[in-house]
Design an enzyme around this catalytic site. Structure first.
Site, PDB file in Angstrom:
ATOM      1  N   GLU A 323       0.930  -1.335   0.274  1.00  0.00           N
ATOM      2  CA  GLU A 323      -0.475   0.009  -0.064  1.00  0.00           C
ATOM      3  C   GLU A 323       0.767   1.432  -0.482  1.00  0.00           C
ATOM      4  O   GLU A 323       0.811   2.289   0.626  1.00  0.00           O
ATOM      5  CB  GLU A 323      -1.110  -0.061   1.251  1.00  0.00           C
ATOM      6  CG  GLU A 323      -1.966  -0.911   0.932  1.00  0.00           C
ATOM      7  CD  GLU A 323      -2.584  -0.838   2.745  1.00  0.00           C
ATOM      8  OE1 GLU A 323      -4.385  -1.308   1.778  1.00  0.00           O
ATOM      9  OE2 GLU A 323      -2.469  -0.604   3.590  1.00  0.00           O
ATOM     10  N   VAL A 324       1.985   1.233  -1.010  1.00  0.00           N
ATOM     11  CA  VAL A 324       2.384   2.999  -1.130  1.00  0.00           C
ATOM     12  C   VAL A 324       2.131   3.695  -2.080  1.00  0.00           C
ATOM     13  O   VAL A 324       1.666   3.319  -2.982  1.00  0.00           O
ATOM     14  CB  VAL A 324       3.948   2.610  -1.714  1.00  0.00           C
ATOM     15  CG1 VAL A 324       5.216   3.689  -1.491  1.00  0.00           C
ATOM     16  CG2 VAL A 324       4.524   1.028  -0.751  1.00  0.00           C
TER      17      VAL A 324
END
Length: 529
Positions: A323-324
């Site tokens: 989840e960057v």
């Protein structure tokens, strides 16, 4: 083991319903009868076989013997039972334990052997295992075989068990960043994990809300990143206690330090580590993921992970990578300039890949292996062949079974978590949804399926703290535990419900406030104190 033999054992178990056969998770091979033996609590003993590689002084088994004696009979004394008619007594009122290989002072590993056999008949009561870890699993099974009659007499039925886990990695994730969990809660969770034969505690230690780990190299991380630097932290002694407590129960501690995202709690303690976000040409005053363009970032990571590698002895570290959000990176002119110099153009996945590859090289240089979330694979980061990929997304970018197919086709080992997010709750018996998952139900060769080494139940902490952790975990996590331990053909929901309901009552008897599966009662509720 053939399917006919398995179903015979299931039918046999159903024929002798009750405590004698309410085992969880279900063994690979199980035979029993209605012949039973009396146990006398006051002088019952666990005893090392004379030929056992483990002998008195083996911390793992010495402590387990005391632990299971207390679980079975408590710490008080019992009146000698009044018995009418002919009764068989367990041979010498002793369970003899024999371990083939030494290893009492070692740590469990991914390769640890957990097989055991348990024989209870007229001639012997014997637990035989290759390792102390297998002996621990056998002791848990033995404890579930012992039952108490309405008159207060303890019995165990004639039994033959040959057992081993289907998968070597059977984990539970706890998130101690979003809500701090007291040390006692973690230790209690390790106890119940052992009851369920789970063997990996995945400790999610860093996220945006807080960082409770006390780093001796960078103490400001905890001082400025925890909810409270006195009450809501895990000291070095706390971490040691968790690791040793887990070891004595045959459980590995897999520490997760997730980067480059999920690290806002690190910002106050390490100025310059996070990326400044921009609004137009000016800084907005907010921050995003770790800044991958600075040498200082990698100097920090090198020093920090050197510490972490020494504190957590397991071969593997979990390095996150999920989840960057690229929004902040895209807004920052220094990041844009760095990408131009590197030839990344506007492909921020290449920037992420650059950061993660550098981090993986750092961790590898310390002799550590690593686990990462699936985005690292999805974004085509160049990773070592022995990397373990944890599949957590149910249907993005593809269904999780397709993801397992792709990961294993590329030759990587995989862990499954996507269908086992226990923090998601719904009305009714949702444990069934966890139970019916078949981890190998994807298209692939036998070689691909052998690369699935297990899975994890995940308890994320947005809406979970110490007040509701236990009933939300148990017995629901037990459904995952059996799926990862037992034979694929052990899948009948009716049979599972009967045993899990009984096991839930056993958890209550052991002091675990496990939630009910449906309407009903536990027999111990009728006991007068």
């Amino acid at each position: 083991m053939t399917s006919s033999r398995l179903w015979f054992s299931l039918l046999l178990a159903a024929a002798f319903a009750g405590r004698a056969t309410a085992l969880w998770p279900w063994p690979q091979n199980f035979q029993t009868s209605d012949q039973r033996y009396v146990l006398y609590p006051n002088n019952f003993q666990f005893q090392y076989d004379v030929s056992s590689a483990a002998q008195p002084g083996c911390s793992v088994l010495d402590e387990a013997f005391q632990r299971y004696r207390d679980l079975l009979f408590g710490s008080g004394s019992w009146p000698r039972p009044y018995l009418t008619g002919k009764r068989h007594t367990l041979e010498k009122n002793v369970l003899v334990v024999s371990v083939v290989t030494p290893g009492c002072n070692q740590l469990p590993t991914l390769e640890s052997v957990e097989n055991y056999t348990l024989t209870i008949n007229d001639d012997q009561c014997l637990l035989l295992s290759e390792t102390v870890w297998g002996a621990l699993r056998g002791l848990e099974t033995f404890s579930q075989l012992v039952w108490k009659s309405a008159e207060g007499t303890f019995f165990i039925n004639k039994t033959e068990i040959e057992d081993f886990p289907r998968f070597p990695h059977r984990g539970l994730l706890l998130d101690t960043s979003r809500h701090y969990l007291p040390l006692s809660s973690i230790l209690d969770t390790l106890d119940v994990m052992a009851y369920n034969k789970l063997n990996v505690f995945h400790w999610h230690l860093v996220d945006d809300p807080s960082f409770p780990y006390e780093s001796f190299t960078f103490p400001e991380l905890m001082r400025k990143g925890s909810y409270n630097p006195v009450t809501h932290i895990y000291t070095a002694q706390d971490v040691k206690e968790v690791i040793e407590y887990a070891r004595l129960r045959g459980i590995r501690v897999l520490a997760e330090f997730d980067t480059p995202g999920h690290t806002l709690s690190w910002g106050p303690g390490i100025p310059g580590l996070l990326t400044p976000c921009y609004s137009g040409s000016e800084p907005s005053g907010t921050f995003g993921p770790v800044n991958p363009s600075l040498n200082n970032t990698y100097e920090f990571m090198s020093t920090f992970f050197l510490e972490v590698s020494s504190v957590f002895p397991d071969f593997y570290l979990h390095l996150g990578g999920d989840e960057v959000d690229f929004t902040c990176w895209k807004s920052n002119p220094e990041i844009q300039d760095f990408m131009r110099k590197k030839g990344f153009g506007e492909d921020f996945k290449q920037l992420e890949s650059f950061y993660i590859q550098t981090l993986l090289d750092i961790v590898s240089s310390y002799g550590k292996g690593y686990v990462v979330w699936q985005e690292v694979f999805d974004n085509k980061v160049k990773i070592q062949p022995d990397t373990i990929i944890q599949v957590w997304r149910e249907d993005i970018p593809v269904n999780y079974m397709k993801e397992l197919e792709l990961v294993t086709k590329a030759g990587f080992r995989a862990l499954l978590s996507a269908p086992w997010y226990l923090n998601r709750i719904s009305y009714g018996p949702d444990w069934k949804d966890f139970y019916i998952v078949e981890p190998l139900a994807f298209e692939g060769t036998p070689e691909q399926k052998a690369l699935v080494i297990g899975g994890e139940a995940c308890m994320w902490g947005e809406y979970v703290d110490n007040t509701n952790l236990v009933p939300r975990l148990w017995p629901r996590a037990g459904a995952v535990a059996e799926r990862l331990w037992s034979n694929k053909l052990t899948s009948d929901l009716t049979f599972a419900y009967e045993r899990l309901s009984h096991f839930r009552c056993e958890l209550l008897r052991r002091g675990v406030q496990a939630q009910p599966l449906n309407v009903g009662f536990c027999e111990q509720e009728f006991e007068q104190t």
